[in-house]
Design a protein around this motif. Structure first.
Motif, mmCIF file in Angstrom:
data_model
loop_
_atom_site.group_PDB
_atom_site.id
_atom_site.type_symbol
_atom_site.label_atom_id
_atom_site.label_comp_id
_atom_site.label_asym_id
_atom_site.label_seq_id
_atom_site.Cartn_x
_atom_site.Cartn_y
_atom_site.Cartn_z
ATOM 1 N N THR A 244 0.835 -1.197 0.000
ATOM 2 C CA THR A 244 0.000 0.000 0.000
ATOM 3 C C THR A 244 0.870 1.249 0.000
ATOM 4 O O THR A 244 2.090 1.180 0.155
ATOM 5 N N ALA A 246 1.934 4.927 1.754
ATOM 6 C CA ALA A 246 2.258 5.227 3.158
ATOM 7 C C ALA A 246 1.308 6.287 3.703
ATOM 8 O O ALA A 246 1.727 7.265 4.314
ATOM 9 N N PRO A 251 -2.422 1.528 6.542
ATOM 10 C CA PRO A 251 -1.343 0.917 7.320
ATOM 11 C C PRO A 251 -1.720 0.701 8.787
ATOM 12 O O PRO A 251 -1.321 -0.302 9.389
ATOM 13 N N ILE A 261 3.532 -5.732 5.943
ATOM 14 C CA ILE A 261 3.290 -4.500 5.186
ATOM 15 C C ILE A 261 4.488 -4.158 4.297
ATOM 16 O O ILE A 261 5.635 -4.176 4.760
ATOM 17 N N ALA A 263 5.162 -0.665 2.287
ATOM 18 C CA ALA A 263 4.640 0.687 2.099
ATOM 19 C C ALA A 263 5.480 1.412 1.050
ATOM 20 O O ALA A 263 6.715 1.365 1.098
ATOM 21 N N GLN A 272 3.513 11.370 3.522
ATOM 22 C CA GLN A 272 3.675 9.929 3.332
ATOM 23 C C GLN A 272 5.137 9.509 3.525
ATOM 24 O O GLN A 272 5.400 8.410 4.014
ATOM 25 N N ASN A 275 5.456 9.199 7.155
ATOM 26 C CA ASN A 275 4.807 7.957 7.595
ATOM 27 C C ASN A 275 5.677 6.746 7.278
ATOM 28 O O ASN A 275 5.732 5.782 8.052
ATOM 29 N N GLY A 276 6.353 6.791 6.117
ATOM 30 C CA GLY A 276 7.265 5.710 5.766
ATOM 31 C C GLY A 276 8.363 5.546 6.795
ATOM 32 O O GLY A 276 8.731 4.423 7.163
ATOM 33 N N LEU A 279 6.786 3.843 9.774
ATOM 34 C CA LEU A 279 6.484 2.435 9.505
ATOM 35 C C LEU A 279 7.754 1.588 9.469
ATOM 36 O O LEU A 279 7.759 0.436 9.916
ATOM 37 N N ALA A 284 7.920 -2.452 9.022
ATOM 38 C CA ALA A 284 7.396 -2.560 7.659
ATOM 39 C C ALA A 284 8.537 -2.404 6.657
ATOM 40 O O ALA A 284 9.547 -1.755 6.939
ATOM 41 N N VAL A 286 9.689 -0.547 3.608
ATOM 42 C CA VAL A 286 9.348 0.723 2.959
ATOM 43 C C VAL A 286 10.228 0.880 1.725
ATOM 44 O O VAL A 286 11.461 0.845 1.825
#
Length: 327
Positions: A244, A246, A251, A261, A263, A272, A275-276, A279, A284, A286
């Motif tokens: 998906t 980010a 998420p 995940i 991202a 985003q 957010n990455g 994450l 996650a 990324v």
């Protein structure tokens, strides 16, 4: 009370959150909705009192922000005129989920407002950022909506005014299972690009949610599915993992369900990218792009046993109570 709830309709996350919050806000009084933006695909299942084209983000077919279309679609004169006309002074409580016109109106008319939602968490410097910050991105996150009252939402409690994400009831109550497919939600890419890339990954089945189609369409190891709340919930709850953007809501739900995940932040969208960074700290994978050795990265990710960490979440009712405590 008379409550004005201003919702940003760029993307689906803000609308998804609003649909969860509304029943609990209505326990405190009459709620009017101001919906601003023009590129969401989810329908807000509630009466909308005020509607605006707002200032929406637009994307290319290759996972990047379309600066030209975004700038051309923004009219500062129109936004200011709508802000002057918006009767914020009539309300006892104004809840603003990253919506600029309501913010302008409240600041011009000296009406108190609560900046509520994911973007409000970036008021704190403790909220994760990438190694290389964007000065323009930081300015937008901290000035697009201005308020002395902030209630942020994020993956973790990075500050004392930041609370857990709002999780949809259908996801909150679900018992996650694994039917083996990979859910894909990358709305900043077009179907042609996604089909071309994911068809190269053998030994995996992908359920790709698309803005461009109206019915489920199979393509070999791929099933294209129109963006639909119920279909997406089912796919996410039963998937092996999710690929998906980010954003925040999707998420967060994957973390709640403890799904693997990948991202991919939208290119040029600083929130985003931030957010990455958050994450990545939570385990996650990324990635910057779908290009290059992406198929091999996905195959390695599928072979691994990585699972999302256990994170403390809170009920939607509890989050609304926290908002009212601030008020």
């Amino acid at each position: 009370m008379k409550i004005l709830y201003a919702v940003q309709a760029t993307g689906n996350g803000h609308i998804s959150r609003a649909m969860e919050l509304l029943p609990y806000l209505e326990e405190y009084g009459e709620v009017d909705i101001f919906l601003s933006g023009s590129n969401s695909t989810l329908k807000l299942d509630a009466p909308v009192k005020y509607r605006s084209k707002g200032m929406s983000l637009h994307y290319t077919c290759n996972g990047e922000l379309n600066y030209y279309k975004t700038v051309v679609g923004c009219s500062l004169r129109r936004a200011y005129k709508e802000a002057v006309q918006l009767p914020v002074e009539k309300y006892d409580l104004i809840l603003n989920d990253f919506e600029a016109i309501t913010s302008i109106a409240c600041n011009k008319k000296k009406v108190p407002m609560i900046h509520f939602g994911h973007q409000a968490s970036f008021v704190s410097d403790n909220t994760p950022r990438p190694d290389k910050k964007s000065y323009l991105g930081e300015w937008i996150l901290k000035n697009y909506v201005k308020s002395s009252h902030n209630v942020g939402l994020h993956f973790d409690a990075y500050d004392d005014f930041i609370f857990p994400p709002v999780i949809k009831k259908e996801v909150w109550d679900a018992e996650p299972t694994n039917k083996g497919h990979i859910t894909v939600y990358l709305p900043s890419f077009c179907d042609q690009e996604l089909v071309q890339i994911f068809s190269k990954i053998e030994g995996a089945h992908f359920e790709i949610f698309s803005r461009q189609i109206q019915q489920i369409t199979p393509h070999g190891n791929i099933k294209l599915i129109p963006v639909d709340k119920m279909l997406f919930n089912e796919s996410l709850i039963t998937c092996n993992g999710i690929i998906t953007g980010a954003g925040f809501e999707t998420p967060a739900e994957a973390l709640y369900l403890r799904k693997k995940i990948i991202a991919i932040p939208i290119g040029g969208q600083y929130e985003q990218i931030c957010n990455g960074a958050a994450l990545a700290k939570l385990g996650a994978l990324v990635l910057d792009k779908l290009e290059g050795n992406f198929p091999r990265r996905v195959e390695n990710w599928l072979e691994g046993s990585t699972q999302s960490p256990v994170i403390k979440f809170q009920s939607t009712r509890g989050i609304v109570h926290r908002v009212m405590d601030v008020f």
